[in-house]
Design a protein around this motif. Structure first.
Motif, short mmCIF file in Angstrom:
data_model
loop_
_atom_site.label_atom_id
_atom_site.label_comp_id
_atom_site.label_asym_id
_atom_site.label_seq_id
_atom_site.Cartn_x
_atom_site.Cartn_y
_atom_site.Cartn_z
N THR A 47 43.81 82.47 31.02
CA THR A 47 43.88 82.90 32.42
C THR A 47 42.67 82.38 33.18
OG1 THR A 47 45.12 84.86 31.78
CG2 THR A 47 44.08 84.89 33.94
N TYR A 48 42.93 81.91 34.39
CA TYR A 48 41.89 81.32 35.23
C TYR A 48 41.96 81.89 36.64
CZ TYR A 48 41.79 77.65 31.67
OH TYR A 48 41.71 76.96 30.49
N LEU A 49 40.81 81.92 37.28
CA LEU A 49 40.75 82.15 38.72
C LEU A 49 40.42 80.80 39.35
CD1 LEU A 49 40.82 83.85 41.24
CD2 LEU A 49 38.42 84.44 40.85
N ILE A 50 41.35 80.30 40.12
CA ILE A 50 41.24 78.99 40.77
C ILE A 50 40.93 79.21 42.25
CG2 ILE A 50 42.48 76.87 41.38
CD1 ILE A 50 42.11 77.32 38.36
N ALA B 137 58.27 78.85 38.02
CA ALA B 137 59.68 78.65 37.63
C ALA B 137 59.82 77.52 36.61
CB ALA B 137 60.55 78.39 38.86
N LEU B 138 58.95 76.53 36.70
CA LEU B 138 58.96 75.42 35.75
C LEU B 138 58.24 75.78 34.46
CD1 LEU B 138 58.25 72.50 38.23
CD2 LEU B 138 60.40 72.95 37.00
N ASP B 139 57.76 77.01 34.38
CA ASP B 139 57.01 77.53 33.22
C ASP B 139 55.73 76.75 32.95
OD1 ASP B 139 56.88 79.68 31.49
OD2 ASP B 139 57.61 78.51 29.79
N LEU B 140 55.15 76.22 34.01
CA LEU B 140 53.83 75.60 33.91
C LEU B 140 52.74 76.66 33.99
CD1 LEU B 140 54.42 72.65 36.40
CD2 LEU B 140 54.56 72.59 33.89
N SER B 141 53.08 77.75 34.67
CA SER B 141 52.09 78.79 34.95
C SER B 141 52.79 80.14 35.08
CB SER B 141 51.35 78.48 36.25
OG SER B 141 52.27 78.39 37.33
N ARG B 142 51.95 81.16 35.08
CA ARG B 142 52.40 82.52 35.41
C ARG B 142 51.38 83.06 36.39
NH1 ARG B 142 51.39 87.82 32.45
NH2 ARG B 142 52.66 89.28 33.62
N THR B 143 51.79 83.19 37.63
CA THR B 143 50.89 83.68 38.67
C THR B 143 50.72 85.17 38.52
OG1 THR B 143 51.48 81.90 40.17
CG2 THR B 143 50.56 83.90 41.16
N LEU B 144 49.47 85.61 38.39
CA LEU B 144 49.16 87.03 38.28
C LEU B 144 48.81 87.61 39.64
CD1 LEU B 144 47.05 86.83 35.01
CD2 LEU B 144 49.49 87.34 35.25
N ALA B 145 48.15 86.80 40.47
CA ALA B 145 47.82 87.21 41.84
C ALA B 145 47.39 85.97 42.60
CB ALA B 145 46.68 88.23 41.85
N PHE B 146 47.59 86.01 43.91
CA PHE B 146 47.09 84.93 44.76
C PHE B 146 46.90 85.47 46.16
CE2 PHE B 146 51.60 84.64 45.70
CZ PHE B 146 51.61 84.43 47.07
N LEU C 169 44.94 83.55 40.73
CA LEU C 169 44.72 84.10 39.40
C LEU C 169 45.96 83.73 38.59
CD1 LEU C 169 42.87 85.85 37.59
CD2 LEU C 169 44.14 87.85 38.41
N VAL C 170 45.80 82.84 37.62
CA VAL C 170 46.95 82.22 36.99
C VAL C 170 46.75 82.08 35.48
CG1 VAL C 170 46.05 79.89 37.46
CG2 VAL C 170 48.51 80.22 37.14
N GLU C 171 47.84 82.30 34.78
CA GLU C 171 47.86 82.06 33.34
C GLU C 171 48.51 80.69 33.12
OE1 GLU C 171 50.54 83.55 29.65
OE2 GLU C 171 49.70 85.14 30.90
N LEU C 172 47.79 79.82 32.42
CA LEU C 172 48.31 78.49 32.14
C LEU C 172 49.36 78.58 31.05
CD1 LEU C 172 47.97 75.49 32.83
CD2 LEU C 172 46.25 75.37 31.02
N ARG C 173 50.53 78.01 31.29
CA ARG C 173 51.63 78.06 30.34
C ARG C 173 51.87 76.74 29.63
NH1 ARG C 173 55.29 82.46 30.21
NH2 ARG C 173 54.11 84.23 30.96
N ASP C 174 51.77 75.63 30.38
CA ASP C 174 52.09 74.32 29.80
C ASP C 174 51.21 73.27 30.47
OD1 ASP C 174 53.40 72.47 28.17
OD2 ASP C 174 54.93 72.09 29.66
N GLY C 175 50.75 72.30 29.71
CA GLY C 175 49.93 71.23 30.26
C GLY C 175 48.49 71.66 30.46
N SER C 176 47.77 70.85 31.20
CA SER C 176 46.35 71.14 31.44
C SER C 176 46.18 71.84 32.79
CB SER C 176 45.53 69.86 31.42
OG SER C 176 45.76 69.10 32.59
#
Length: 136
Positions: free
Chosen positions: A4-7, A36-45, A55-62
């Motif tokens: 999980t990252y805060l960007i 929706a592409l399962d690249l991320s899971r947004t927790l908050a923005f 605030l995002v959880e990385l799901r796929d890729g960099s």
């Protein structure tokens, strides 16, 4: 992956392009597409007039690929709406903070969505239209 990252990323020259409701909703739609592409899971923005906190959880890729995709596609969509093809919308790069297991995610989400309140844009978070969170 799964981290999980805060960007934080800023518009070019801090132009307040997201003061325009429709341009802001277009950028938010792209955040949702990344999920929706399962690249991320947004927790908050919160999308402020001239920057984004995500605030995002990385799901796929960099992480770089995810942010680059978001910025590139959102800029293209904004330019199509604004009849300004090829115009740069985002500053290069972004700031990221990797969260640790002991970090309080709900507190971090509250911090993110309270940004318009701290900036003095609104009197209550409910009055600001460009935020969302999984939990608060």
């Amino acid at each position: 992956m799964g981290r999980t990252y805060l960007i934080t990323t800023v518009t070019l020259e801090r132009e307040p392009i997201f003061a325009d409701f429709h341009l802001a909703r277009s950028a938010i739609l792209e955040l949702r597409r990344c999920d929706a592409l399962d690249l991320s899971r947004t927790l908050a923005f919160v999308l402020m007039p001239d920057h984004l906190h995500w605030l995002v959880e990385l799901r796929d890729g960099s992480l770089c690929d995810l942010v680059q995709r978001f910025k590139s596609v959102s800029a293209k969509n904004i330019n199509a709406m604004d009849a300004s093809p090829g115009r740069r919308r985002w500053q290069a790069g972004f700031h990221d903070h990797a969260l640790r297991d002991e970090d309080d995610l709900p507190a971090m989400a509250r911090y993110v969505v309270a940004n318009p309140l701290r900036a003095g844009i609104v009197r209550t978070v409910r009055d600001y239209p460009h935020w969302d969170a999984v939990w608060l």
